[in-house]
Design a protein around this motif. Sequence first.
Motif, PDB file in Angstrom:
ATOM      1  N   THR A   1       0.837  -1.199   0.000  1.00 16.36           N
ATOM      2  CA  THR A   1       0.000   0.000   0.000  1.00 16.36           C
ATOM      3  C   THR A   1       0.870   1.247   0.000  1.00 16.36           C
ATOM      4  OG1 THR A   1      -1.653  -1.202   1.274  1.00 16.36           O
ATOM      5  CG2 THR A   1      -1.866   1.182   1.197  1.00 16.36           C
ATOM      6  N   TRP A   2       1.879   1.207   0.821  1.00 19.15           N
ATOM      7  CA  TRP A   2       2.837   2.319   0.898  1.00 19.15           C
ATOM      8  C   TRP A   2       3.599   2.460  -0.423  1.00 19.15           C
ATOM      9  CZ3 TRP A   2       8.374   2.301   1.267  1.00 19.15           C
ATOM     10  CH2 TRP A   2       8.930   3.480   1.768  1.00 19.15           C
ATOM     11  N   LEU A   3       4.034   1.340  -0.968  1.00 17.54           N
ATOM     12  CA  LEU A   3       4.780   1.345  -2.227  1.00 17.54           C
ATOM     13  C   LEU A   3       3.887   1.805  -3.383  1.00 17.54           C
ATOM     14  CD1 LEU A   3       7.549   0.529  -3.456  1.00 17.54           C
ATOM     15  CD2 LEU A   3       6.599  -1.742  -3.842  1.00 17.54           C
ATOM     16  N   TYR A   4       2.635   1.425  -3.327  1.00 14.94           N
ATOM     17  CA  TYR A   4       1.663   1.783  -4.364  1.00 14.94           C
ATOM     18  C   TYR A   4       1.566   3.299  -4.509  1.00 14.94           C
ATOM     19  CZ  TYR A   4      -2.982   2.172  -6.527  1.00 14.94           C
ATOM     20  OH  TYR A   4      -4.046   2.498  -7.339  1.00 14.94           O
ATOM     21  N   ARG A   5       1.486   4.000  -3.384  1.00 16.95           N
ATOM     22  CA  ARG A   5       1.377   5.462  -3.425  1.00 16.95           C
ATOM     23  C   ARG A   5       2.622   6.072  -4.063  1.00 16.95           C
ATOM     24  NH1 ARG A   5      -0.068   5.160   2.295  1.00 16.95           N
ATOM     25  NH2 ARG A   5      -2.309   4.824   2.482  1.00 16.95           N
ATOM     26  N   ILE A   6       3.758   5.535  -3.707  1.00 16.51           N
ATOM     27  CA  ILE A   6       5.002   6.052  -4.281  1.00 16.51           C
ATOM     28  C   ILE A   6       5.018   5.815  -5.786  1.00 16.51           C
ATOM     29  CG2 ILE A   6       7.517   5.796  -4.299  1.00 16.51           C
ATOM     30  CD1 ILE A   6       7.359   5.057  -1.347  1.00 16.51           C
TER      31      ILE A   6
END
Lengths: 211, 210
Positions: free
Chosen positions: A82-87
């Motif tokens: 989820t965190w990587l997705y935003r990036i």
Amino acid sequence: MTQPPTILSPAPDDSDLLLVQRAVEGNQRAFELLVLKYQRRVARLVARMVRDSDLVDDVVQETFIRAYRALHQFRGEAQFYTWLYRIAVNTAKKALVDLRRNPVMNESALRGRDDDDETSPVSNELSSDETPETVLAAKEIGEAVNSAMEALPEDLRQAVTLREIEGLSYDEIAEVMNCPIGTVRSRIFRAREAISAKVKPLLTNQTGKRW
Amino acid sequence: MDRMLENRELISDLADGRLDDADAAMLLDQMSADDDAAVSWEVYHLSRDVLRGEWGTTTVAADATLGLSSDFMARLRTRLADEQIEPLASLSQALPVTPQVLRAEAANQPLFRWRMVAGLASVVAVAAVGWGLMGQQGPGRLGEQMAINSVPPSGVQAVTVSLPGDERAVMLRDPRLDELLAAHKQAAGASALQTPAGFLRNATFEGASR
């Protein structure tokens, strides 16, 4: 073999946080394992936003570099992806903005829609990075996995199905299969080895040395 | 059991979150010289994607990773090696409040900057509204001050003048202004622009003709 469910529960006992902690402590190999784990999903997401294969490559690279720089800010409060997705989405949007500002940009690199949702319907047309060969290779990999599953002994197939498709923990699988956890561990590993033996040659042939 | 097979088994455990920190650290150290374990890690997750229906169901999803360049990982490793990530352990020992961590740019830093700008704008707006309200509540309110200042000074006379079309208007005459214009009569009738300027009104004093 039964059809896999479309809605999946998150796999328990995820190792992401452990790898993040190791990476923050300076172990680059730990971060590389995260890259290997998520590069397909990130590439899939980015490929929906940009058309040019070189740009997809660059955006995915930049996504992981930015993630690496900010890794110490990941607190584990959300899923790592989820965190990587935003990036990845922010990196892809920035790349598209830069492209639009560049007078020599390749218009075909722009998909022309504000679609950053991984779950959105996908056009049936091949993008520029999707050659018939790569589509065939992907199909072959999928078939290799499924045929390897079909060829597994029943106990191995059941163990890996409960783990990979149903997302059960080792404890739950042991309870379902009425066997020790050590046996579950062994069955899952042997099943993965059997599948891997079919897939590795295809992956190496299609993409060259990946590690 | 050979080392490679043992590492693959540990990789399988790691994929399921079954390794503790010590075993994971040992495995990661060993993997530096073991490409096979890394390939197994990738294949295990790829197989998981296939079994979960996340592979091959759409054209984009099918080969997104195959579309990545073959040297993707090698290039990324080179770039990662150039990156200086602050080890968590040294940070916690040397800097208890981790100011360097706060200084590092977040991946969503642009968004944060806009939030800062929005917050600052809100503070300014509240201050402006508050200043206006304070001015209205005080004894010397702004409107009253303007009214007071607009009262003609002593000596100013209100003279009624006739305008074309039988219209009448009130003109304020200030003796001091009249004296000033009389002393500088040579400047009457010309604007500072030295060219006709219809939008300007010249202040003149004709003395006795008035």
